[in-house]
Scaffold this active site. Structure first.
Site, PDB file in Angstrom:
ATOM      1  N   GLY A  62       1.114   7.646  -1.397  1.00 43.02           N
ATOM      2  CA  GLY A  62       0.209   8.784  -1.556  1.00 43.02           C
ATOM      3  C   GLY A  62      -1.206   8.352  -1.873  1.00 43.02           C
ATOM      4  O   GLY A  62      -2.104   9.180  -1.972  1.00 43.02           O
ATOM      5  N   CYS A  63      -1.408   7.058  -2.043  1.00 41.09           N
ATOM      6  CA  CYS A  63      -2.735   6.528  -2.311  1.00 41.09           C
ATOM      7  C   CYS A  63      -3.338   6.005  -1.006  1.00 41.09           C
ATOM      8  O   CYS A  63      -2.629   5.424  -0.184  1.00 41.09           O
ATOM      9  CB  CYS A  63      -2.678   5.385  -3.324  1.00 41.09           C
ATOM     10  N   GLN A  64      -4.621   6.206  -0.844  1.00 41.70           N
ATOM     11  CA  GLN A  64      -5.317   5.672   0.317  1.00 41.70           C
ATOM     12  C   GLN A  64      -5.347   4.142   0.246  1.00 41.70           C
ATOM     13  O   GLN A  64      -5.203   3.464   1.247  1.00 41.70           O
ATOM     14  CB  GLN A  64      -6.737   6.229   0.351  1.00 41.70           C
TER      15      GLN A  64
END
Length: 153
Positions: A62-64
């Site tokens: 969910g993190c870039q």
């Protein structure tokens, strides 16, 4: 190198660098360029993260950016200790803010902490990109899941 108990216990974030330090730093600095530099400096306090812990199991989805999170539950004190790392310097700083707020708490205290209130007080979500905001929420969500599992055990 695998993280030792001392790696977790010696983490200065949440112990030597407190939530009050972060809030005071934000209040002291006038503009967001200075605050970004402050966030980046906080990220420099993250302890080394063991290379062998950069696994799929420890990866925060969910993190870039690439983010890894590991934990240690100290049964004697009943506290949960965290280590986080990222390949992005601003994300390392955001992770440091999370650690200042949540590291070294009991799972129940950690779950009772209103981290969104802190993010609002610091006005973070208005000044970071939506994808960074999603990553911040993903880190907190994974930590909360760990705390809930630990509290239930």
């Amino acid at each position: 190198m695998t993280a030792s108990e001392q790696d977790f216990l010696n983490n200065p974030l949440g112990k030597d660098t407190t939530l009050e330090d972060v809030v005071d730093g934000f209040e002291f600095l006038d503009d967001w360029e200075e605050r970004y530099a402050f966030i980046i400096d906080l990220g420099k306090q993250l302890p080394p993260f063991p290379d062998d812990e950069r696994t799929e199991e420890n990866y925060v989805h969910g993190c870039q950016s690439q983010v890894w999170l590991i934990h240690h539950y100290d049964e004697e004190s009943g506290k949960l200790y965290l280590l986080i790392d990222s390949d992005a310097i601003i994300v390392r700083g955001l992770a440091a803010i999370i650690l200042v707020a949540l590291n070294g708490k009991t799972p129940r205290d950690l779950l009772a902490t209103d981290i969104d209130e802190l993010f609002e007080e610091l006005d973070l979500f208005r000044h970071i990109s939506p994808t960074r905001g999603n990553g911040l929420r993903a880190m907190v969500s994974k930590i909360r899941d760990i705390a809930a599992e630990t509290a239930a055990a």
